[in-house]
Write a protein that holds these residues in place. Structure first.
Motif, PDB file in Angstrom:
ATOM      1  N   TRP A   7      -0.889   2.560 -10.637  1.00 48.46           N
ATOM      2  CA  TRP A   7      -1.361   1.225 -10.993  1.00 48.46           C
ATOM      3  C   TRP A   7      -2.290   0.703  -9.899  1.00 48.46           C
ATOM      4  O   TRP A   7      -2.138   1.044  -8.717  1.00 48.46           O
ATOM      5  N   ILE A   8      -3.201  -0.123 -10.300  1.00 48.30           N
ATOM      6  CA  ILE A   8      -3.945  -0.936  -9.340  1.00 48.30           C
ATOM      7  C   ILE A   8      -3.220  -2.271  -9.268  1.00 48.30           C
ATOM      8  O   ILE A   8      -2.974  -2.907 -10.300  1.00 48.30           O
ATOM      9  N   ALA A   9      -2.840  -2.699  -8.054  1.00 47.17           N
ATOM     10  CA  ALA A   9      -2.038  -3.920  -7.898  1.00 47.17           C
ATOM     11  C   ALA A   9      -2.727  -4.870  -6.932  1.00 47.17           C
ATOM     12  O   ALA A   9      -3.321  -4.446  -5.933  1.00 47.17           O
ATOM     13  N   ASN A  10      -2.634  -6.161  -7.216  1.00 47.52           N
ATOM     14  CA  ASN A  10      -3.319  -7.150  -6.369  1.00 47.52           C
ATOM     15  C   ASN A  10      -2.582  -7.440  -5.081  1.00 47.52           C
ATOM     16  O   ASN A  10      -3.059  -8.233  -4.266  1.00 47.52           O
ATOM     17  N   PHE A  11      -1.422  -6.820  -4.872  1.00 46.36           N
ATOM     18  CA  PHE A  11      -0.686  -7.084  -3.632  1.00 46.36           C
ATOM     19  C   PHE A  11      -0.838  -5.959  -2.605  1.00 46.36           C
ATOM     20  O   PHE A  11      -0.192  -5.971  -1.566  1.00 46.36           O
ATOM     21  N   VAL A  12      -1.702  -4.989  -2.888  1.00 45.09           N
ATOM     22  CA  VAL A  12      -1.907  -3.879  -1.962  1.00 45.09           C
ATOM     23  C   VAL A  12      -3.230  -4.081  -1.233  1.00 45.09           C
ATOM     24  O   VAL A  12      -4.268  -4.343  -1.859  1.00 45.09           O
ATOM     25  N   LEU A  13      -3.186  -3.976   0.089  1.00 49.41           N
ATOM     26  CA  LEU A  13      -4.368  -4.154   0.921  1.00 49.41           C
ATOM     27  C   LEU A  13      -4.915  -2.796   1.348  1.00 49.41           C
ATOM     28  O   LEU A  13      -4.184  -1.945   1.850  1.00 49.41           O
ATOM     29  N   MET A  14      -6.219  -2.612   1.188  1.00 50.12           N
ATOM     30  CA  MET A  14      -6.841  -1.359   1.589  1.00 50.12           C
ATOM     31  C   MET A  14      -6.786  -1.166   3.096  1.00 50.12           C
ATOM     32  O   MET A  14      -6.705  -0.042   3.596  1.00 50.12           O
ATOM     33  N   ASP A  15      -6.811  -2.268   3.850  1.00 49.84           N
ATOM     34  CA  ASP A  15      -6.882  -2.164   5.300  1.00 49.84           C
ATOM     35  C   ASP A  15      -5.523  -2.047   5.968  1.00 49.84           C
ATOM     36  O   ASP A  15      -5.426  -2.036   7.190  1.00 49.84           O
ATOM     37  N   TYR A  16      -4.457  -1.994   5.185  1.00 51.55           N
ATOM     38  CA  TYR A  16      -3.135  -1.801   5.766  1.00 51.55           C
ATOM     39  C   TYR A  16      -2.598  -0.450   5.317  1.00 51.55           C
ATOM     40  O   TYR A  16      -2.563  -0.147   4.115  1.00 51.55           O
ATOM     41  N   GLY A  17      -2.167   0.357   6.278  1.00 49.35           N
ATOM     42  CA  GLY A  17      -1.682   1.681   5.937  1.00 49.35           C
ATOM     43  C   GLY A  17      -2.801   2.518   5.359  1.00 49.35           C
ATOM     44  O   GLY A  17      -3.849   2.710   5.974  1.00 49.35           O
ATOM     45  N   THR A  18      -2.605   3.006   4.123  1.00 53.57           N
ATOM     46  CA  THR A  18      -3.609   3.852   3.467  1.00 53.57           C
ATOM     47  C   THR A  18      -4.221   3.186   2.242  1.00 53.57           C
ATOM     48  O   THR A  18      -5.018   3.804   1.541  1.00 53.57           O
ATOM     49  N   GLY A  19      -3.840   1.935   1.974  1.00 58.15           N
ATOM     50  CA  GLY A  19      -4.327   1.277   0.763  1.00 58.15           C
ATOM     51  C   GLY A  19      -3.556   1.692  -0.474  1.00 58.15           C
ATOM     52  O   GLY A  19      -4.006   1.451  -1.603  1.00 58.15           O
ATOM     53  N   ALA A  20      -2.390   2.305  -0.268  1.00 51.14           N
ATOM     54  CA  ALA A  20      -1.564   2.741  -1.395  1.00 51.14           C
ATOM     55  C   ALA A  20      -0.100   2.657  -0.977  1.00 51.14           C
ATOM     56  O   ALA A  20       0.244   2.899   0.185  1.00 51.14           O
ATOM     57  N   VAL A  21       0.770   2.284  -1.925  1.00 47.09           N
ATOM     58  CA  VAL A  21       2.210   2.235  -1.682  1.00 47.09           C
ATOM     59  C   VAL A  21       2.908   2.875  -2.865  1.00 47.09           C
ATOM     60  O   VAL A  21       2.384   2.903  -3.983  1.00 47.09           O
ATOM     61  N   PHE A  22       4.111   3.424  -2.625  1.00 53.73           N
ATOM     62  CA  PHE A  22       4.918   3.841  -3.780  1.00 53.73           C
ATOM     63  C   PHE A  22       5.962   2.775  -4.030  1.00 53.73           C
ATOM     64  O   PHE A  22       6.475   2.161  -3.099  1.00 53.73           O
ATOM     65  N   GLY A  23       6.251   2.524  -5.289  1.00 54.06           N
ATOM     66  CA  GLY A  23       7.174   1.463  -5.651  1.00 54.06           C
ATOM     67  C   GLY A  23       8.558   2.003  -5.935  1.00 54.06           C
ATOM     68  O   GLY A  23       8.730   2.873  -6.795  1.00 54.06           O
ATOM     69  N   CYS A  24       9.549   1.465  -5.207  1.00 58.90           N
ATOM     70  CA  CYS A  24      10.951   1.774  -5.461  1.00 58.90           C
ATOM     71  C   CYS A  24      11.650   0.466  -5.806  1.00 58.90           C
ATOM     72  O   CYS A  24      12.060  -0.284  -4.905  1.00 58.90           O
ATOM     73  N   PRO A  25      11.803   0.135  -7.074  1.00 57.51           N
ATOM     74  CA  PRO A  25      12.368  -1.166  -7.462  1.00 57.51           C
ATOM     75  C   PRO A  25      13.777  -1.409  -6.932  1.00 57.51           C
ATOM     76  O   PRO A  25      14.153  -2.552  -6.677  1.00 57.51           O
ATOM     77  N   CYS A  26      14.545  -0.346  -6.738  1.00 59.11           N
ATOM     78  CA  CYS A  26      15.907  -0.538  -6.246  1.00 59.11           C
ATOM     79  C   CYS A  26      15.916  -1.126  -4.840  1.00 59.11           C
ATOM     80  O   CYS A  26      16.764  -1.952  -4.532  1.00 59.11           O
ATOM     81  N   GLY A  27      14.965  -0.716  -4.001  1.00 56.44           N
ATOM     82  CA  GLY A  27      15.038  -1.061  -2.593  1.00 56.44           C
ATOM     83  C   GLY A  27      14.048  -2.106  -2.118  1.00 56.44           C
ATOM     84  O   GLY A  27      14.010  -2.415  -0.926  1.00 56.44           O
ATOM     85  N   ASP A  28      13.234  -2.695  -3.003  1.00 55.15           N
ATOM     86  CA  ASP A  28      12.227  -3.672  -2.567  1.00 55.15           C
ATOM     87  C   ASP A  28      12.089  -4.733  -3.654  1.00 55.15           C
ATOM     88  O   ASP A  28      11.847  -4.403  -4.833  1.00 55.15           O
ATOM     89  N   GLN A  29      12.204  -6.005  -3.261  1.00 57.03           N
ATOM     90  CA  GLN A  29      12.188  -7.082  -4.239  1.00 57.03           C
ATOM     91  C   GLN A  29      10.852  -7.186  -4.961  1.00 57.03           C
ATOM     92  O   GLN A  29      10.808  -7.419  -6.168  1.00 57.03           O
ATOM     93  N   ARG A  30       9.749  -7.042  -4.208  1.00 59.38           N
ATOM     94  CA  ARG A  30       8.441  -7.121  -4.859  1.00 59.38           C
ATOM     95  C   ARG A  30       8.281  -5.999  -5.888  1.00 59.38           C
ATOM     96  O   ARG A  30       7.797  -6.216  -7.000  1.00 59.38           O
ATOM     97  N   ASP A  31       8.717  -4.795  -5.532  1.00 60.55           N
ATOM     98  CA  ASP A  31       8.636  -3.667  -6.463  1.00 60.55           C
ATOM     99  C   ASP A  31       9.522  -3.899  -7.687  1.00 60.55           C
ATOM    100  O   ASP A  31       9.167  -3.542  -8.820  1.00 60.55           O
ATOM    101  N   LEU A  32      10.683  -4.510  -7.457  1.00 60.98           N
ATOM    102  CA  LEU A  32      11.600  -4.790  -8.566  1.00 60.98           C
ATOM    103  C   LEU A  32      10.977  -5.796  -9.531  1.00 60.98           C
ATOM    104  O   LEU A  32      11.008  -5.601 -10.752  1.00 60.98           O
TER     105      LEU A  32
END
Length: 866
Positions: free
Chosen positions: A335-360
């Motif tokens: 997905w392209i998501a508006n909460f991911v910043l290109m300048d932080y980390g690699t500009g990509a995150v994996f979502g684990c809904p169990c362990g992160d409220q935003r992902d959930l």
């Protein structure tokens, strides 16, 4: 009633007279290098932007610093207390556009006005060291620093995402984007990639983090804020192979790399999210109108994490999928998501809904799968399900293959080991801190000393051609940077090949100007950015004072710049500020009627106590007390206060009302009370001076007053050492009252004690009310040196000893009286005196005392039969 009892402190005449006397003797001029025979003390308030008017917040800030400077000077320190102006910035350009005045003229006029107000307040500043960041003699040295950092590998030019105002044609800071629009033009901003100059602050991330541990004289909350901003996090970089690309999709990417702090939750992956400006997003958007529209919408969102955090979390499915490295047969959507910043980390995150409220929240919104992989304490694996709240804390791993049964901490270590063994990931340290983009599309800033040549690329301006000076003949009749529109300034020959080339027209972020000014103050007229001998002797600043709003960026940049200047040979220190104090704000009620906000001077109080407009008597609405601001017109002019009450009254009030780290409310009653106290103190000392002018060397009376005098010396000294001027003010009120009582007394032999108390008041109040102190002392000792030339008084230990203690006397646990006894007096003597107290004796009359309890130096309690 004698003349002294009706004497008045004529501040309008006295204050300029004493300021002239201080200036004539140059008592506040610092040594070029601190002398070796006495300690140095460098006190500095954050220098102001020359907006044209000081406000009461400035007065409080500089009054606090002046108390420290005067106190330390009296204690024998060699004191450096300079002043300057943070003089570049957008407000000057706005004034040029709106008023048709050159930014330089507007700035220098404002500096002159504000300098005059500071001087009227009598601050002990070394004006010989005054600097303004907009003058070539300052910013030329800054250009030299930049070139030295470039030569050291601390400067880089690269592309980055910026907020672009398409109307004003300029980059906007995140704080200048309001609801997705430019703060000045109102245009919808665009997220744009531009080539920018960067300082490599990330090279110092670990030293900046480690250095916080030694800053024990900084507020704890400031250190925590910086620690979070630097943001060290340990985790892993993981590659996710792309699967199932749509027909016709062509990309050089065969995988997406993600940084994660939770590799232990990879088995709970539900989706992979990329930033709107990720290369993969751009590729998908080029062939998909829906995705392209979403990307354009994201580009109108601010680039800051704060802006993204408060925005609704939204996304769009790219149609691509990636394989989970721990479960290659399982794929998840990209997905392209508006909460991911290109300048932080690699500009990509994996979502684990169990362990992160935003992902959930995101997974529930878009109906994505949710697999429990973290079992919280007290839950059963067979029955546990993820509810409304993610299990983001520690727990035991479940449904996670080879990680099952491990704690989250052990799971992270084992997951990284497996990723590295598989060759699809590695353990890394990541930082929230990013390199500092210093390019601004502004005229009124320090020119970046670079020439762009088509053949040679970006070439540094030769150092013998510094400073690169701003042109005076610029116009502001077109949007954008006037330096781009100037017909000649930007044209230059390449220093390498001699071919026609172009100057860099971006100017430095004004945070650069304020990141090293404290070092320039140590040798403001040196031909080099610093005189290392002077800088190393004076630095670090012993006491830095300013608002909490600068807790992160300014202070962090100054800490970085100090290290960079060390690396380039300009300094030998790493930390710029040994001590930091963040003062509270000045607040004031706000007033309004049906036509809008009203200024305090527009209001008056009726005999009935209501507030009305001064001009027409119409009642006004009174708002809560809040930070003074021009928008709500609840500001108070220091000039008006000086003219009405005097500088010392303004100083005394801002120092006396509350602890300096807290906000304080400005009230008319408070400033009037401060003025009355100053006059009372003046009359009292004048009376003592007239009455006790004769030789009093042989007086031996007034023991209680002498004891009070020396205890006040000790208490005020302790308060100023602890940065508590409000406590010092309270102790001075007490000594003033004690002296007033002694002045009324007819007891003989008190002349010496009275004069000692009066002299002590002159010396102790001098850091807060220096003009009043000098005027009082001139009455008390007409031929003696000025207060600023005298040493701080030292309390005599013999007068600090406790000679009497007050003990509470209770009957059945209830206080019935108090007695005074010698410290540690024998119990039988104390009990006998307690029984003899008239009120206690009445309570005990006819009663049988069954127990007498004595707690030394504290209480006596009589227990009687029921």
């Amino acid at each position: 009633m004698n003349d002294q009892e009706t004497a008045t402190f004529d501040f309008a005449k006295a204050e300029p007279r004493w300021q002239e006397a201080w200036a004539r003797k140059r008592v506040f001029a610092a040594d070029d290098h601190p002398p070796t025979d006495r300690p140095k003390y460098y006190v500095l308030e954050m220098f102001p932007y020359p907006s044209g008017q000081l406000h009461m917040g400035h007065v409080r800030n500089y009054a606090l610093g002046d108390v420290v400077a005067r106190y330390k000077r009296a204690q024998g320190f060699s004191v450096l207390h300079p002043m300057g102006w943070d003089a570049f910035g957008l407000p000057a350009e706005n004034a040029a556009r709106e008023r048709g005045v050159h930014p330089g003229q507007w700035t220098m006029d404002n500096i002159a006005a504000m300098r005059g107000t500071l001087q009227r307040l009598g601050f002990s500043l070394d004006w010989d060291r005054e600097i303004a960041t907009c003058l070539p003699e300052y910013y030329g040295k800054q250009q030299k620093l930049f070139l030295d950092m470039w030569d050291k590998g601390l400067v880089e030019r690269k592309e980055s995402s910026v907020n672009w105002d398409p109307v004003d044609h300029t980059v906007l800071a995140n704080e200048q984007v309001v609801d997705g629009r430019g703060w000045r033009s109102g245009a919808l901003i665009e997220k744009k990639r531009l080539s920018q100059w960067f300082l490599r602050i990330t090279d110092f991330a670990q030293p900046l983090l480690d250095g916080l541990g030694a800053l024990d004289r900084w507020p704890a909350r400031v250190r925590v804020m910086q620690e979070r901003w630097i943001g060290r996090s340990e985790g892993a970089r993981v590659r996710f192979p792309l699967h199932g690309a749509p027909e016709g999709f062509d990309s050089d990417l065969d995988s997406v790399e993600v940084f994660t702090t939770r590799p232990d939750t990879l088995f709970g992956m539900s989706f992979l999210a990329i930033a709107a400006d990720h290369p993969l997003a751009a590729k998908v958007a080029s062939g998909n109108p829906e995705v392209r529209a979403f990307v354009e919408e994201c580009q109108r969102l601010g680039t800051s994490e704060e802006a993204i955090e408060i925005a609704e979390k939204r996304g769009v499915d790219t149609g691509l999928r990636v394989a989970n490295p721990f479960s290659p047969d399982e794929t998840s959507p990209v997905w392209i998501a508006n909460f991911v910043l290109m300048d932080y980390g690699t500009g990509a995150v994996f979502g684990c809904p169990c362990g992160d409220q935003r992902d959930l929240d995101f997974a529930r919104k878009y109906d994505l799968p949710i697999r429990p992989v973290i079992l919280p304490a007290g839950e059963e694996a067979a029955t546990f399900t993820v509810g409304k709240t993610a299990a983001s804390g520690d727990g035991t791993l479940i449904n996670s293959g080879f990680l099952d049964g491990l704690t989250t901490a052990d799971g992270k270590r084992k997951a990284i080991e497996r990723l590295e063994a598989m060759g699809v990931g590695r353990g890394v340290v990541n930082w929230r801190l990013r390199d500092w983009g210093i390019s601004r599309q502004r005229y009124w800033g320090c020119p970046i000393p670079v020439i762009h040549c088509e053949a040679c690329g970006a070439v540094p301006v030769p150092q013998d051609q510094l400073p690169v000076v701003l042109p005076e003949d610029v116009t502001f009749d077109r949007p954008g940077n006037p330096l781009d529109h100037h017909p000649t300034w930007k044209h230059a020959d390449c220093p390498n090949c001699g071919r026609p080339a172009r100057r860099e027209t971006d100017t430095f972020d004004t945070f650069v100007d304020s990141s090293w000014y404290f070092a320039r103050f140590t040798a403001p007229h040196a031909e080099t950015p610093t005189d290392p001998a002077a800088a190393n002797a004076w630095l670090p600043v012993d006491q830095y004072i300013g608002g909490i709003e600068h807790a992160i960026l300014h202070l962090l940049y100054a800490r970085f710049f100090t290290r960079a200047m060390h690396a380039t040979g300009h300094l030998d220190v790493d930390e710029p500020f040994a001590g930091l104090f963040t003062q509270g704000m000045i607040t004031h009620e706000s007033y309004r009627d049906e036509n809008g906000w009203l200024a305090p001077e527009d209001i008056e109080r009726t005999p009935q106590g209501t507030l009305v407009r001064r001009d027409n008597g119409v009642a006004v609405t009174v708002g809560r007390s809040e930070k003074m601001s021009k928008s709500k017109r609840n500001t108070v002019s220091p000039v008006a206060i000086i003219e009405r009450f005097g500088a010392d009254t303004a100083r005394w009030f801002v120092l006396s009302d509350s602890p300096p780290e807290r906000d304080m409310e400005w009230t008319e009653a408070g400033i009037a009370a401060s003025a009355r106290f100053g006059q009372r103190l003046f009359r009292l000392v004048a009376s003592v001076a007239a009455r006790d002018a004769a030789d009093s060397a042989h007086d031996t009376g007034g023991e209680d007053l002498r004891r009070m005098t020396h205890r006040t010396i000790a208490a005020v000294t302790e308060a100023l050492d602890g940065f508590s001027p409000n406590v010092a003010v309270a102790r001075l009120h007490e000594l003033t009252s004690a002296l007033a009582e002694a002045e009324k007394s007819d007891a003989s032999g008190m002349a010496a004690a009275r004069r000692e108390a009066a002299l002590t008041l002159c010396l102790l109040c001098a850091p807060m009310q220096p003009h009043l102190a000098e005027e009082m002392l001139s009455h008390l000792e007409p031929s003696g040196p000025m207060v600023v030339e005298r040493a701080w008084p030292v309390a005599d230990p013999q007068w600090l000893a406790v000679t009497r203690v007050t003990i509470g006397v209770q009957v059945m646990g209830k206080l019935r009286g108090t007695i005074e006894v010698a410290p540690d007096a024998p119990a039988n003597e104390v009990i006998a005196q307690a029984e003899a107290d008239p009120n206690v004796a009445r309570m005990l009359e006819g009663k049988r005392i069954v127990k007498k309890i004595h707690v030394p130096n504290r209480i006596v309690n009589f227990v009687i039969a029921g």
